[in-house]
Structures are given as C-alpha cells and as structure tokens.
Design an enzyme around this catalytic site. Structure first.
Site, PDB file in Angstrom:
ATOM      1  N   LYS A  71     -19.376  -2.841  -6.907  1.00  0.00           N
ATOM      2  CA  LYS A  71     -18.161  -2.247  -7.489  1.00  0.00           C
ATOM      3  C   LYS A  71     -17.506  -3.270  -8.421  1.00  0.00           C
ATOM      4  O   LYS A  71     -17.822  -4.453  -8.355  1.00  0.00           O
ATOM      5  CB  LYS A  71     -17.204  -1.841  -6.372  1.00  0.00           C
ATOM      6  CG  LYS A  71     -17.684  -0.612  -5.609  1.00  0.00           C
ATOM      7  CD  LYS A  71     -16.538  -0.057  -4.810  1.00  0.00           C
ATOM      8  CE  LYS A  71     -16.982   1.117  -3.952  1.00  0.00           C
ATOM      9  NZ  LYS A  71     -15.979   1.437  -2.951  1.00  0.00           N
ATOM     10  N   HIS A 112     -12.271  -6.617  -9.935  1.00  0.00           N
ATOM     11  CA  HIS A 112     -11.105  -6.371 -10.778  1.00  0.00           C
ATOM     12  C   HIS A 112     -10.104  -7.522 -10.719  1.00  0.00           C
ATOM     13  O   HIS A 112     -10.312  -8.504  -9.991  1.00  0.00           O
ATOM     14  CB  HIS A 112     -10.458  -5.031 -10.432  1.00  0.00           C
ATOM     15  CG  HIS A 112     -10.176  -4.870  -8.977  1.00  0.00           C
ATOM     16  ND1 HIS A 112      -9.209  -5.583  -8.340  1.00  0.00           N
ATOM     17  CD2 HIS A 112     -10.749  -4.078  -8.033  1.00  0.00           C
ATOM     18  CE1 HIS A 112      -9.184  -5.236  -7.064  1.00  0.00           C
ATOM     19  NE2 HIS A 112     -10.112  -4.327  -6.845  1.00  0.00           N
ATOM     20  N   HIS A 136      -9.160  -8.969  -7.448  1.00  0.00           N
ATOM     21  CA  HIS A 136     -10.089  -9.918  -6.833  1.00  0.00           C
ATOM     22  C   HIS A 136      -9.953 -11.294  -7.469  1.00  0.00           C
ATOM     23  O   HIS A 136     -10.075 -12.309  -6.792  1.00  0.00           O
ATOM     24  CB  HIS A 136     -11.533  -9.419  -6.960  1.00  0.00           C
ATOM     25  CG  HIS A 136     -11.808  -8.180  -6.167  1.00  0.00           C
ATOM     26  ND1 HIS A 136     -12.217  -7.000  -6.745  1.00  0.00           N
ATOM     27  CD2 HIS A 136     -11.703  -7.921  -4.847  1.00  0.00           C
ATOM     28  CE1 HIS A 136     -12.371  -6.081  -5.807  1.00  0.00           C
ATOM     29  NE2 HIS A 136     -12.059  -6.615  -4.645  1.00  0.00           N
TER      30      HIS A 136
HETATM   31  N1  ARG Z   1     -13.184  -5.848  -0.053  1.00  0.00           N
HETATM   32  C1  ARG Z   1     -11.814  -5.455   0.014  1.00  0.00           C
HETATM   33  C2  ARG Z   1     -11.364  -4.847  -1.314  1.00  0.00           C
HETATM   34  O1  ARG Z   1     -11.917  -5.156  -2.331  1.00  0.00           O
HETATM   35  C3  ARG Z   1     -10.896  -6.597   0.331  1.00  0.00           C
HETATM   36  C4  ARG Z   1     -11.124  -7.190   1.696  1.00  0.00           C
HETATM   37  C5  ARG Z   1      -9.890  -7.817   2.228  1.00  0.00           C
HETATM   38  N2  ARG Z   1     -10.055  -8.470   3.490  1.00  0.00           N
HETATM   39  C6  ARG Z   1     -10.081  -7.878   4.658  1.00  0.00           C
HETATM   40  N3  ARG Z   1     -10.286  -8.617   5.726  1.00  0.00           N
HETATM   41  N4  ARG Z   1      -9.856  -6.592   4.805  1.00  0.00           N
HETATM   42  O2  ARG Z   1     -10.438  -4.079  -1.336  1.00  0.00           O
END
Ligand code: ARG
Length: 577
Positions: A137, A140, A143
């Site tokens: 994905k 963005h 991130h």
């Molecule tokens: N992968 C998730 C996203 O892009 C963020 C993860 C955040 N960390 C967690 N422990 N939930 O939205």
C-alpha cells in the site's frame, strides 16, 4: 551550568539545593540582558517547592520581591534582580566563559547529554514503535512523519542513556495479501519484483483492485488465498514470505539513506495465530460479549453501559487489527519488560489506541499505563514531480533533486567532491526541519519552496551555518586552542552566543519531557542566528593572535553544539555546501 546560583537561592529560600536545581535556567540571550541565569518563581510556587507563606500573600510578584531581598550574593554570583519573569542572576563572566568552553571541549560530541537534568530516568527500557507501513500500500506522508518523529524519540532516549528497542510493525497481514497473490498471477513480473519490489507490488495491488471492481470473482479468489494463508498453506505462505522479505530488504536500504534503523521488523502477521489464545483468555475472564451481529466485543465503559467498547473478533471468529495489537503488546512486555512503550502513529488512530490500552488494563496487565500513543497531525500537499507521494524513496529523490537545482546556482558547488550526496543530506535536513517546526500534534502544509530557503528558519540555514563554521576553522590556519583568556570575549555578540551554548541541555531536557523535537530545532535555529551575528562582527582572520584564538574557540564550541543538536534531530551536518 546553572549550579553557580544554587547555593545563594537555597540559603535565601531555605530550600535544599537539589530542590532548586531543576528550576534555574540559563536566560534566553535574545530576551534578557539583566543576568545570565533566571529562576522563574511561579512554577516553583505552583509545584509547592516554594510554599507561599502567609505574610508573603502568595502572589508571585511578592514572592519574587521577598526572595530577592533575602539573597546575599556570594561569588560567583555578583548581582540579583527581581523582575516580572522571576529572579535574574549575573555571575562572574570570566568564570562562566571558562566553564562553558571547557565543558564543551571535555564532552565534545556528548556535550548536552551529561547534565544533572538527566540523572533521573537513566537506563530505562524504552520501546519505540514507528514507521510501520503497509506492504503493497502507499507509504503516505503519515508514515513519513511516524518514521522521522519515531526515529527522533528513539535517538533522544538512546543519547540520554535509556535502553531503546526500535520496532517497525508492518502491515503485512490481511485479505489484501490474498488479493496481491491473485494480482501477481495476473499482472506480476518476476524481474520487476526483483528489481523494485515495493514499487512493483504497489502497481500490482492497484491493478488488481481495479480488476476486482469489475470482476467479483477476484475478491472471492482473494479470500480463498487468504484463508489458505491463515491455515499455513505452504504455497501461499512461500509467496507471501517472498513479498515480505523483498519489501523489508528494500525498506531497510531506503531507511538507511534517511539515517533510520530498526532492531526488529515485526508485523501483524506474527500475531494472527496467537490472537485465538487471547480471545479465549478474554472469554474465560468473562470480558468477551457477543453482539447480535455475531462480533465479539469487550465493554470498556466504567458503568458496563457499552458506551465505550472494542471489537476484538469478526462474526466468523477471526482476529482484527486491535486483536493483533493486544497480542503484540503482551509479547513485547514478556520479552522486554519495558518501562515505557511509545506507539508513534497519526492522530486518526487515537480511538484505536485508547481501546487497546484500556483492554490491556481490563485484562489485568498492570503495565498498560506504560504504553503511550504519540499522536501527530496531518501533512497536506506533500507532492513530488510524479504527483502525490506513494513511495518513501520518492520523497528522498525529490528532496535531493530540488536541492541540487538550488545548489547549481551557488558558486561553492563546483568545489564539492560529491554534490549529489550533499544535496541529498541537505534536502533531507530541510524536510526534517519543516516537519519539526510546529507541535507534533499540529497539522501543517508541506512546501518545498519554503523548506529549501537558505535564509530564515530552515534546515538549509542550519546546514549552511554548520558548513560556514567548518570553513572558518579550516581557513583560520590555526588549531583550536584548549582554553583562552575570557577577557578577550567581552563583546555583546560573544556573550550572547556563549549564553546560548550554555543553555543547550535545557532545550534537550524540554524535548525529552514532552517528546517535542521543536524545542531542539528552535534552539539550533536561534544558535545559528547568534552565530551569524557574531560572525559579522567578530573577525578571526586578521585579528591579533590571542583574540583570534579566543574567537576560534568560541566558534568551534558553537559548531560542536550545533552539530550535537542536529544529530539529536537525526540530521547529518555537512562540512561544505
Ligand atoms: N500499519 C498501520 C497503518 O499504516 C500502522 C500501525 C501502527 N501500529 C500499531 N501497533 N497499530 O495504519
């Protein structure tokens, strides 16, 4: 540095020295000319260190007056003045200059870290989870913020003596992997996957999503593949492992360009199986309820009214994002027994983390209150020539390209060994500085033009100042002396710069207390402005030898301090630009 004043205050206020210590500050050289140190009174009264006695009527104004009158100065304190900010102390300048300069010389790249301000909390085990992109994905702007803010928090904690574990928690599980596998059969290319895995997987993902809109069949197949994956099917699993491994490999390479590292690449996939165990634990503890729709929920409200709850299973009994987070948190606690854990994730996930922490607490995990969500605001308009950012590498490439364009106009670029590398380093600094300017929680609008200005409060200005100080040292033709005669540094610009250098640990301490990089950023910017002013009026070359030496030592100390501040902000200072 502030220890000069402790004794006088502690005597006058009849409060132990160590109680006073955390409150004395080096004055901001831009604002104050009445003394090098400041004791702000109001916070001391508010926090009960100075009890406002009856006859002192409790107002900060009176307390300042009363206390100022009681202080009998003792060397090195020469004068005290009470004003609306608190009590200002002037100290023996020669002694101050000597001790600041020698402290920088002694501590060098550690200057700012060894301070009485950091004696508590040392050696804590701190987990920082950050970046955490979703494989296939878009990467963005959220991130990117998580990556750089998380990296900052990790670096700061490490620098101040805490034991840090850096975790990247990948979005590497879910039906989208079924979809990706189906898509790879239809649109994938082995060669493209090898060459550029992150980009290729993203392209496949976009194409298969489009295809699935027209053919429902694709969704059905995707669910089927994902079911196989969840049941440990070898073929499905080996394809998934390749996608993940190749992506992680490429991510690590790009993170490295950004100066970011991780101790652990973890991810949702690791916790899907163990989710079932947690679900049965919740059941046994009587915390799990089944809704009419068949989903499993935990009531988190105080009054059992379901006004606040979390959904932990789908109607088919499978786990969700939060279920995997519950398992991951427990796993991390078992492995690390952390004192603190920070999740650096954008503010849109605030509810998720509230639910997560509350569920952990309900389950009886007393350490739930050691978990914190470091939430940050949105960035608008982070675009590159290719359009909206989807890959981390795009941002680095764009920063480098734009910076190189700017540099091409500067005369000094011709003398560089590797202008591309300098452009990348300075470009990244510009992106970091723009991000760190405001409060972490605030939204901001990304603007390449503003970020890349060489004047004003930008990362380019910091780099420019550092390079200029390096060239000053190079061109002086002298080596930096170990000490100097303080009488030769009495100009206003020299004293202001010195005072700023002395206050570095305070800025670092503030940043650690509220996890805000902007305190260190604005400190380094102010330092750079004071360097510019000093540079204009205090010539090194063509000054009498002893004067030149003293100034060189001062500028050298400013450079070391600037470099240390930049390093804490994860910026790599350049020597030439
Ligand atoms: N992968 C998730 C996203 O892009 C963020 C993860 C955040 N960390 C967690 N422990 N939930 O939205």
């Amino acid at each position: 540095m502030t220890e000069f004043t402790h004794l006088d205050i502690s005597r006058a206020a009849k409060v132990r020295e160590e109680k006073i210590a955390p409150w004395v500050q080096v004055s901001n050289p831009k604002i104050s000319s009445e003394g090098e140190f400041l004791l702000p009174i109001k916070p001391l009264i508010d926090s009960g260190v100075l009890p406002p006695s009856a006859e002192e009527s409790g107002s900060a104004h009176d307390a300042i007056g009363n206390l100022t009158n009681k202080i009998s100065c003792q060397h090195p304190v020469l004068k005290v003045i009470g004003n609306k900010n608190g009590i200002q102390f002037s100290v023996d300048r020669a002694l101050l200059i000597k001790s600041v300069l020698s402290k920088v010389q002694e501590d060098r790249d550690q200057y700012g870290r060894h301070s009485e301000l950091f004696s508590r909390n040392k050696g804590e085990k701190v987990i920082v989870e950050y970046s955490s992109p979703n494989i296939a994905k878009p990467f963005h702007a959220g991130h990117l913020r998580s990556t750089i803010i998380g990296n900052f928090i990790a670096r700061l904690n490490h620098a101040l003596g805490n034991k840090v574990v850096r975790i990247n928690y990948l979005g590497d599980w879910g039906v989208q992997f079924g979809l990706l596998a189906v898509g790879f059969q239809l649109f994938g290319s082995e060669a493209a996957l090898q060459r550029n895995p992150i980009q290729h997987l993203f392209e496949v993902y976009v194409k298969v999503n489009q295809a699935a809109e027209e053919r429902e069949e694709i969704h059905r197949q995707a669910r089927e593949v994902f079911r196989h994956l969840e049941h440990g099917d070898q073929a499905a699993l080996s394809l998934w492992t390749r996608f993940r491994d190749l992506s992680v490999e490429e991510y690590s390479r790009i993170y490295k360009r950004l100066g970011v590292q991780f101790d652990e690449y973890s991810g949702e996939s690791m916790y899907s199986e163990r989710s079932q165990k947690v679900i049965s634990q919740l059941q046994q503890a009587g915390l799990l309820q089944t809704t009419q729709r068949g989903t499993g929920v935990v009531d988190l409200s105080e009054d059992n009214s379901m006004s606040f709850y979390s959904t932990v299973t789908r109607s088919d009994g499978t786990s969700l994002y939060i279920t995997r987070d519950i398992v991951a948190a427990i796993d991390r606690y078992e492995r690390y027994k952390f004192d603190k854990m920070y999740y650096v994730v954008d503010k849109s996930q605030e509810d998720h983390f509230c639910q997560l922490f509350k569920t952990l607490e309900k389950m009886g995990h007393t350490w739930a209150d050691r978990c914190h969500h470091v939430k940050f605001g949105r960035v608008q308009g982070m675009k590159t020539r290719r359009g909206e950012v989807v890959l981390l590498e795009d941002i680095l490439t764009e920063a480098q390209r734009q910076m190189l364009d700017n540099m091409q106009q500067a005369a000094t670029t011709k003398h560089m060994d590797d202008p591309e590398e300098v452009a990348e380093t300075v470009g990244i600094t510009a992106v970091l500085a723009q991000d760190f300017r405001g409060k972490v929680l605030s939204d901001y609008k990304f603007d390449w033009n503003r970020a890349l200005q060489s004047k004003g409060d930008t990362g380019v200005f910091l780099q420019y100042t550092h390079a200029r100080l390096c060239s000053l040292e190079r061109e002086s033709g002298m080596s930096v002396p170990a000490s100097c005669d303080p009488a030769l540094l009495q100009e206003r610009q020299a004293l202001q710069l010195l005072q700023q250098i002395a206050g570095f640990d305070q800025a670092v301490h503030k940043a650690l207390t509220d996890l805000e990089p902007r305190h260190i950023l604005s400190y380094t910017l102010q330092l750079s402005h004071l360097v510019a002013a000093a540079h204009r009026s205090l010539k090194v070359k063509d000054s009498p030898n002893e004067v030149a030496k003293a100034r060189l030592l001062l500028f050298h100390s400013a450079r070391v301090t600037l470099a240390n501040g930049m390093a804490l902000l994860c910026m790599t200072p350049v020597d030439r630009m």
